[in-house]
Write an enzyme that holds these catalytic residues in place. Structure first.
Site, PDB file in Angstrom:
ATOM      1  N   SER A 191      -5.527   5.250   5.579  1.00 10.50           N
ATOM      2  CA  SER A 191      -4.529   4.282   6.009  1.00 10.50           C
ATOM      3  C   SER A 191      -4.609   4.049   7.510  1.00 10.50           C
ATOM      4  CB  SER A 191      -3.135   4.812   5.652  1.00 10.50           C
ATOM      5  OG  SER A 191      -2.131   4.100   6.335  1.00 10.50           O
ATOM      6  N   ASP A 210       0.815  -1.212   0.000  1.00 10.90           N
ATOM      7  CA  ASP A 210       0.000   0.000   0.000  1.00 10.90           C
ATOM      8  C   ASP A 210       0.850   1.264   0.000  1.00 10.90           C
ATOM      9  OD1 ASP A 210      -2.117  -1.726   0.117  1.00 10.90           O
ATOM     10  OD2 ASP A 210      -3.177  -0.619   1.672  1.00 10.90           O
ATOM     11  N   CYS A 220       1.339  -8.291   4.850  1.00 15.63           N
ATOM     12  CA  CYS A 220       0.936  -6.895   4.674  1.00 15.63           C
ATOM     13  C   CYS A 220      -0.524  -6.715   4.256  1.00 15.63           C
ATOM     14  CB  CYS A 220       1.850  -6.225   3.653  1.00 15.63           C
ATOM     15  SG  CYS A 220       3.543  -6.057   4.244  1.00 15.63           S
ATOM     16  N   ASP A 221      -1.045  -5.573   4.637  1.00 15.34           N
ATOM     17  CA  ASP A 221      -2.305  -4.985   4.210  1.00 15.34           C
ATOM     18  C   ASP A 221      -3.390  -5.963   3.774  1.00 15.34           C
ATOM     19  OD1 ASP A 221      -1.685  -2.091   4.556  1.00 15.34           O
ATOM     20  OD2 ASP A 221      -0.005  -2.666   3.314  1.00 15.34           O
ATOM     21  N   LYS A 222      -3.679  -6.054   2.474  1.00 12.84           N
ATOM     22  CA  LYS A 222      -4.810  -6.852   2.011  1.00 12.84           C
ATOM     23  C   LYS A 222      -4.476  -8.341   1.903  1.00 12.84           C
ATOM     24  CE  LYS A 222      -6.222  -2.860   1.974  1.00 12.84           C
ATOM     25  NZ  LYS A 222      -4.904  -2.413   2.411  1.00 12.84           N
ATOM     26  N   GLU A 251      -6.890   3.982  -0.310  1.00 11.73           N
ATOM     27  CA  GLU A 251      -6.429   4.608   0.936  1.00 11.73           C
ATOM     28  C   GLU A 251      -5.875   5.969   0.580  1.00 11.73           C
ATOM     29  OE1 GLU A 251      -4.883   1.121   3.969  1.00 11.73           O
ATOM     30  OE2 GLU A 251      -3.430   2.404   2.988  1.00 11.73           O
TER      31      GLU A 251
END
Length: 554
Positions: free
Chosen positions: A468, A78, A119-121, A442
């Site tokens: 974020s 991201d 990470c993230d998604k 984001e």
């Protein structure tokens, strides 16, 4: 064994021949086959070292008598995707990750599954796949990045994003921004604050789908590799006992996860991901449940961006088991919930204590009596909006100001960086939702620029897109229904007064109801911004942020 479908019997001689081309022996093929879904790549700092994590997991599987077979999936950073078209693909990548693991776990009917990610998604995508496949499985993360340091002050990626705004307003020099850029991210791992990646890795522990320590042990520690080996051994226990993800991720487990989420003050993106994960288990998580649990759950942690501490500090303080131990003092958790350890939450946290009350506040001395995330409703967000309450200055908990309206992140950034946002303004960024973006970007750029200019205690931001986990200030995201669907945010006009009341969970457009209806009658449904490829298919299929931005079931 499930894997017998592809390896046992006369008819499977061709299949075994192909496996032998990969150097597998008869002995290896006779053992339980464990799929290793690894999102390692060379474009995400949190994933660059996952090859080492995978080798440790595979060693654990072999030690426990299984045969690991590794395959890959995609991942988007991201931070690197932020502020350009790439960010439109971040949230949509979650569905592709879940789909790809489903495909591999079905095309190759493995007996168990280890999902390696960071990470993230990618983390929620992996958990969605675990629940969808519902075979014995465990999540193993690569761990958080260490904080960087400048002049003995701990910094992280958000320090650099905010440094851009500080440089634009003349508060720091080019040389100071370059120093932040060089020192903020010292090595591999997921960015070091309570951002989305670390939030979801911490909640994977609370949900019971990962081992204690999964969310907080730093990426660079040998302890992280030891945990990965244990993960490989534990998945073999799950296979032997036939304990599946849906046996673990029950409604009580999700309530535990939301409770820990509120105590941590984690990323607002968790409010998208937990409902999406629950959906794969056949459950609905209503946004009202987040507020209900928040009302009874004290906020115990203020990790960056809400405070000065980082994930490594939370780990040293005892990690998620210590947070859960504090919460248990008030009976806020379901202690009988089963986890991937094979034991209950009660057994897992037995003997765990809070080693640093400056990092994890004692339950009787919290930062606030309610949780770190709040769901707001009102005529501007009848289906809900979300804010990281723990990262909002007290002076902005109640705010009323004139709307500054933008139809994209780029429009807003141009005005913010030009110094044309004033104290008291309410910046509204619309047509950035799941459908309108498409992809629900984001927007760390606008919030960081506002903070970098020193306006985070004076200016609010509202969007149907996302913010974020690194965002601080009065940043309200996930406004539902979104503008693309004709939600009230689409008819806000420049100068309209907007009232934000976070303690009372209220978000109101101060315009007469008749006038709102007149504006809605004039509004025309816009076409999709993207009309080809995956984003176009995504925009037509995705549902509201209020339901986790999942795909329509039809």
């Amino acid at each position: 064994m499930r894997s017998d479908l592809m390896k046992k019997g006369l008819e499977r001689a061709p299949h075994r021949s192909l496996f032998k081309a990969l150097s597998y022996t008869d002995e290896e093929l006779n053992r339980p086959i464990i799929g290793i879904a690894n999102s390692a790549n060379e474009v995400i700092p949190g994933h660059h070292h996952l090859k080492d994590i995978a080798e440790a997991v595979k060693a654990g599987v072999r030690m426990a008598g299984g045969t690991p077979m590794e395959f890959s999936t995609i991942g988007v950073c991201d931070g690197i995707a932020m502020g350009h078209k790439g960010m439109k693909y971040s949230l949509p990548s979650r569905e592709l990750i879940a789909d790809s693991v489903e495909i591999m776990g079905t095309a190759y009917p493995v007996d168990g599954l280890v999902c390696i990610c960071d990470c993230d998604k990618i983390v929620p995508g992996m958990m969605m796949a675990m629940l969808r496949l519902n075979i014995p499985a465990i999540l193993v993360s690569g761990g958080p990045m260490l904080a960087g340091h400048v002049k003995k002050k701990a910094i992280d990626l958000i320090s650099v994003f905010e440094g851009v705004g500080a440089r634009a307003s003349g508060k720091i020099t080019d040389e100071e921004l370059k120093q932040l850029e060089d020192e903020a991210c010292p090595g591999c791992g997921s960015c070091s604050g309570m951002f989305t990646a670390n939030s979801m890795n911490c909640l994977s522990e609370a949900l019971g789908l990962a081992l204690p320590g999964n969310g907080t042990i730093p990426a660079v520690m040998a302890k992280r590799l030891r945990l990965a080996k244990i993960g490989g051994m534990k998945v073999m226990e799950l296979v032997k006992k036939d304990i599946k993800p849906r046996d673990i991720a029950t409604r009580n487990a999700f309530e535990n996860a939301i409770t820990v989420e509120m105590a941590l003050g984690s990323s607002t993106n968790t409010v998208l991901h937990l409902p999406a994960i629950a959906n794969e288990a056949g459950m609905d998580l209503d946004l009202g449940q987040f507020n209900e649990i928040s009302e009874r759950t004290p906020n115990l942690c203020r990790i960056s961006p809400a405070g000065e501490t980082h994930i490594e500090d939370l780990d040293a303080a005892g990690g998620i088991p210590a947070v859960m131990s504090e919460l248990n003092k008030k009976g806020l958790l379901h202690m009988d919930a089963v986890t991937v350890t094979g034991a209950t939450v009660k057994k897992n946290i037995q003997g765990c204590v809070n080693l640093d009350p400056e990092v994890i506040r004692p339950i009787d001395s919290p930062y606030s009596p309610d949780g770190g995330i709040a769901i707001l409703t009102g005529n501007l967000a009848p289906d809900g909006a979300v804010i990281k309450k723990s990262a909002v200055d007290e002076s902005m908990l109640v705010h009323e100001g004139p709307a500054r309206v933008f139809d994209s992140e780029e429009e807003a950034m141009k005005v913010i960086m030009g110094g044309k946002i004033k104290k008291g303004d309410v910046v509204v960024i619309r047509y950035e939702g799941p459908k309108g973006g498409p992809g629900m970007r984001e927007m760390l750029g606008p919030t960081s620029a506002i903070a970098g200019e020193g306006l985070d205690k004076d200016v609010a931001l509202i969007t149907d897109g996302r913010f974020s986990g690194g965002t601080r200030g009065a940043a309200i995201g996930h406004v539902s229904p979104e503008a693309q669907e004709g939600g009230a945010i689409c008819i806000v006009e420049e100068g309209d007064k907007i009232r934000i009341d976070i303690p009372n969970r209220f978000l109101e457009l101060l315009v007469d109801a008749d006038e709102i209806e007149k504006r809605k009658e004039k509004w025309q449904h816009p076409d999709y911004k993207v009309k080809e490829g995956y984003l176009y298919r995504y925009a037509k299929q995705v549902t509201s942020a209020s339901t986790g931005a999942i795909f329509r079931k039809d």
